[in-house]
Enzyme design. Structure first.
Site, short mmCIF file in Angstrom:
data_model
loop_
_atom_site.label_atom_id
_atom_site.label_comp_id
_atom_site.label_asym_id
_atom_site.label_seq_id
_atom_site.Cartn_x
_atom_site.Cartn_y
_atom_site.Cartn_z
CG HIS A 8 -24.24 56.02 50.77
ND1 HIS A 8 -25.07 55.86 49.66
CD2 HIS A 8 -23.13 55.74 50.37
CE1 HIS A 8 -24.65 55.23 49.01
NE2 HIS A 8 -23.23 55.17 48.88
CD GLU A 88 -17.77 54.43 46.64
OE1 GLU A 88 -16.66 53.93 47.33
OE2 GLU A 88 -18.94 53.99 46.47
#
Length: 215
Positions: A8, A88
């Site tokens: 990202h 994550e």
């Protein structure tokens, strides 16, 4: 088959660690710089893909979803799946900045793979879920003739490294010696000649203690 792994873009948490004290990890937005990084990455990916159809698997965290949206891949995306297994590493409760520092220090001392964060996950936990994702993806491509042969995975730094660790059976020592890709940096995994190949290695901050390499 080809898998494109993309980290990202820069998020608020990357420039302000205290943001975790007031915003949940999954809800952290991109910074203005991050939005520019995502648009630039979109140009690179469009050139790489041409007119090829793609199945996109995206972490449900805001920073990953927004990164994907800004890529501007349009009609190339045939399937889009929000995939929680690509999220994550769970750091648990980050509201206390002092505890944040304690957990980071212990994680560095004991190793990023096996140390389980208080109320969160270890790298090994993330490794297990990305293994499940990769196995399911390979089955989809093999048995679903309509599934595109290229998959785009928009995820996170540690998650990306662990996806490659599982794919190439890297040692734990080697994994812990590798640096995360930079924001919006991508890696391409290609299956050819009966084996997977990585287009370029990850940067290493030290040699692997067991002497193993990414090749």
């Amino acid at each position: 088959m080809r898998i494109i792994l993309l980290r990202h873009a820069e998020s608020l948490g990357n420039i302000d660690e205290l943001a975790y004290c007031r915003i949940p990890d999954h809800a952290l937005p991109l910074t203005e710089r991050g939005e520019g990084q995502a648009r630039a990455a979109g140009e690179q990916l469009r050139a790489l893909l041409g007119d090829e159809r793609v199945a996109a698997y995206v972490s449900p965290y805001v920073r990953a979803v927004r990164t994907f949206e800004l890529l501007g891949l349009g009609e190339r995306i045939e399937r889009r799946v929000q995939e929680p297994r690509l999220r994550e590493q769970d750091w648990g409760n980050l509201q206390d900045p002092v505890e944040q520092e304690v957990q980071k220090r212990k994680r560095h001392e004991f190793g990023h793979f096996f140390y389980r964060l208080a109320h969160g996950e270890s790298g090994a936990d993330v490794d297990d879920r990305v293994a499940s994702f990769l196995n399911e993806l390979e089955q989809r491509v093999e048995y679903d003739t309509a599934h595109p042969k290229t998959a785009l995975v928009v995820s996170h730094g540690l998650t990306t490294r662990l996806l490659c660790r599982r794919m190439f059976s890297w040692s734990i020592d080697l994994f812990e010696s590798l640096s995360n890709p930079t924001h919006c940096e991508h890696r391409v995994l290609t299956y050819a000649g009966g084996r997977w190949n990585l287009d370029k290695p990850f940067a290493q901050w030290r040699e692997s203690p067991d002497g193993s390499t990414q090749v």
